[in-house]
Scaffold this active site. Structure first.
Site, short mmCIF file in Angstrom:
data_model
loop_
_atom_site.label_atom_id
_atom_site.label_comp_id
_atom_site.label_asym_id
_atom_site.label_seq_id
_atom_site.Cartn_x
_atom_site.Cartn_y
_atom_site.Cartn_z
N LYS A 262 17.96 -27.53 -14.73
CA LYS A 262 18.65 -27.40 -13.68
C LYS A 262 19.93 -28.13 -13.56
CE LYS A 262 19.58 -28.89 -8.55
NZ LYS A 262 19.23 -29.30 -7.31
N SER B 146 18.63 -27.48 -3.52
CA SER B 146 19.77 -26.92 -4.10
C SER B 146 18.69 -26.40 -5.15
CB SER B 146 20.93 -27.52 -4.43
OG SER B 146 20.13 -28.59 -5.07
N SER C 100 15.25 -30.93 -2.75
CA SER C 100 16.20 -29.46 -3.48
C SER C 100 14.99 -29.68 -4.73
CB SER C 100 16.84 -30.68 -3.85
OG SER C 100 18.06 -30.18 -2.91
#
Lengths: 112, 484
Positions: free
Chosen positions: B79, B154, B178
């Site tokens: 990420k 996210s 997330s």
């Protein structure tokens, strides 16, 4: 309404944001809607409940000690040769939007 | 090589047994990304040079018949909130659009030290603030199971990349759900370890008392393998605890018979989608059949979790994001004539709408006159939420809940209503606030083929138990699908 236009101006100033007129209007609406929801917390009586900053407060803290000594678990021995050397000058400046090769450069700080 | 359902074990074995090479495996993933990611949008940056150099090292080991490290040749992705030396890292924000970090995040460095091949950086909500990945400054991510829907957030790019076989596994970050919520939306496994289990050195900070790094994988076993690699004390992060790291993979083999599993009624109330409820109830029934004792429990302060979270997370974010000022790195607004105008212009143009909203809310909650009523109050309620779990964990070994109240929603469905978006995290924020570990494991799908996730929560530093429960449950589903 809790948050007024004046509040938004004041808080934006604290946060170093300018915000457009449209953004300000939207912000008043959104913050009020979120704060209305957050207000449910006032139903709870928390008079005798200690605040909690993070869970490490509950793990490893030595309650018999005072101040920062309580968090001794998170410390380590000093080392003479640092864990990681400081960033070399050129590496530290490599991402700077503006620099003269020695310093970061910014617009004039003091107005006269 | 078939990339579908390729696990860590499969990938490493293929390289070890010379059926493939780390280089050709990485190339195969890049080919797949090139053809499939146009419609999904999971990747922001590819680091092919770095990946192929690493793959070559692994291939040399394999050629010489030397022992391959635990993740030798396994293609993974990261990420974009974890910094990677020399590889652009944006946190999904325009303000870091041209940022090239001088160092590696500890978790990423540990993966590479264990032989993993980092393919690239994954899309996410800006500064990890969002539940749908629609707050990325660059592009939205489409759910591989239904392109009209969000992947969750996210860590939306991470969940989508793993679900679409564009990486064997990924690292995400979890501040309010997330990792777990997108894992549930995309039908993969997502693990949030205990607060302090994994170093956050090199994780771009959102809310420091809530941020966690965790793996997204195709199987529970893979999550156990990755946690074993990234967990443990790091002198670069003083919040990373000195707690022994067990052999998570060995722990998977222990029986779950006799374990007490709590079911909290507060997680099955209003707002829970009917198909999700049925699927999770069936999973609970399954755990009972597998020998677990199901215990009804109560976590009475659960309904206060979202308001508490949105004060604490935004307050911390407002402080953490103060560093983005256009001086040392990142974007700077052009042509500002004074320092103050430069700060404001930089932040106005550099941050997206949700980030500004959270900075404003957090600054408001910390400002004079409101600190006690909001921030301090929320910290006190955080104690109550944590005590709820501590009480229940005196009686049970783990708690099971739905991961998210609904399956993946449509792109655009909630973008105009921040509060509705926040409520997508209603079952996940509690674990972040209490610092306990949680895992989301697929437990079924809706009539529209949308994945549903089962969340299993555990005691502080007891990831081993939730991984074990998730693993045994996952195995029982595999057996069932083989039967039918």
């Amino acid at each position: 309404m809790k948050v007024t236009e004046k509040d938004v101006t004041y808080v934006a100033d604290l946060a170093n944001l300018e915000l457009t007129l449209a953004e300000r209007e939207r912000m008043i609406r959104d913050l009020n809607s979120i704060l209305d929801y957050i207000d449910s917390l006032s139903e709870l009586d928390t008079t005798n409940v200690p605040p909690m900053a993070q869970i490490s407060d509950r793990f490893g803290v030595d309650e018999s000690r005072q101040g920062s000594a309580r968090f001794a678990y998170a410390s380590r021995e000093d080392v003479h040769e640092g864990l990681r050397k400081s960033l070399p000058h050129d590496v530290a400046l490599a991402n700077a939007p503006d620099s003269d090769g020695t310093f970061f450069e910014v617009p004039k700080v003091i107005e006269r | 090589m078939n990339l579908k359902s390729l696990t860590i074990h499969d990938a490493r074995s293929a390289v070890l047994q010379r059926k493939s090479t780390a280089t050709s495996l990485a190339e195969a993933f890049y080919t797949k990304i090139q053809s499939d990611d146009l419609k999904i949008g999971a990747y922001l940056t590819l680091c092919k040079e770095r990946a192929l150099a690493k793959a070559e090292e692994i291939d040399e080991l394999a050629e010489k018949g030397q022992r391959l490290p635990l993740l030798g040749g396994v293609p993974v992705a990261i990420k974009d909130v974890m910094v990677t030396k020399g590889v652009r890292t944006t946190a999904g924000s325009k303000i870091l659009g041209n940022y090239t970090p001088p160092d590696d995040c500890t978790a990423v460095a540990r993966l590479e030290a264990a032989g993993a091949i980092v393919l690239g950086k994954l899309n996410c909500d800006e500064f990890a603030m969002g539940s749908s990945n629609e707050n990325s400054a660059w592009k939205p991510v489409h759910n591989p199971r239904d392109l009209s829907r969000v992947p969750g957030g996210s860590s939306g790019g991470a969940a989508a990349a793993v679900a679409a076989d564009m990486a064997v596994a990924a690292l995400g970050s979890d501040t309010g759900g997330s990792v777990r919520q997108p894992a549930s939306f995309c039908g993969v496994v997502g693990l949030m370890p205990t607060y302090g289990r994994v170093s956050r050195y090199g994780l771009i900070a959102f809310a420091s008392s809530l941020d966690h790094i965790g793996p997204l994988t195709k199987t529970v076993r893979d999550a156990a393998i990755l946690l074993g690699v990234i967990a443990g004390r790091d002198p670069m992060d003083s919040t990373c605890a000195e707690v022994p790291v067990p052999d998570y993979v060995a722990e998977l083999e222990k029986p779950i018979k006799g374990l007490k599993i709590g079911v909290a009624k507060e997680y099955f109330g209003e707002g829970l989608d009917n198909e999700v409820r049925k699927s999770v109830e069936a999973a609970i029934q399954k755990l009972a059949e597998l020998g677990c004792e199901i215990v009804e429990v109560s976590l009475p302060h659960t309904k206060y979790a979202i308001p508490t979270y949105y004060i604490i997370a935004t307050a911390e974010a407002s402080a953490n994001l103060a560093r983005f000022d256009g001086v040392r790195y990142g974007f700077r607004a052009p042509e500002a004539r004074t320092l103050s105008a430069m700060y404001r212009g930089t932040r106005d143009l550099g941050f997206g709408a949700e980030v500004k909203r959270r900075i404003m809310l957090g600054t408001y909650a910390l400002s004079a006159g409101y600190y006690d009523a909001y921030y301090l109050k929320a910290q006190r309620v955080r104690t109550l939420l944590t005590r709820d779990f501590e009480e229940v964990f005196k009686r049970v070994h783990a708690i099971v809940t739905p991961t998210s109240p609904t399956p993946a929603f449509k792109l655009g469905e909630k973008v105009d209503d921040p509060l509705a978006m926040y409520l997508a995290d209603i079952y996940t924020v509690t674990a972040d606030l209490a610092g306990i570990p949680g895992i989301s494991v697929p437990c079924g799908q809706t009539r529209e083929n949308l994945p549903i996730g089962l969340q299993i929560l555990g005691k502080h530093f007891d990831e081993a138990t939730i991984l074990r429960v998730a693993h045994v449950y996952e195995m029982s589903r595999v057996e069932e699908s083989l039967k039918s």
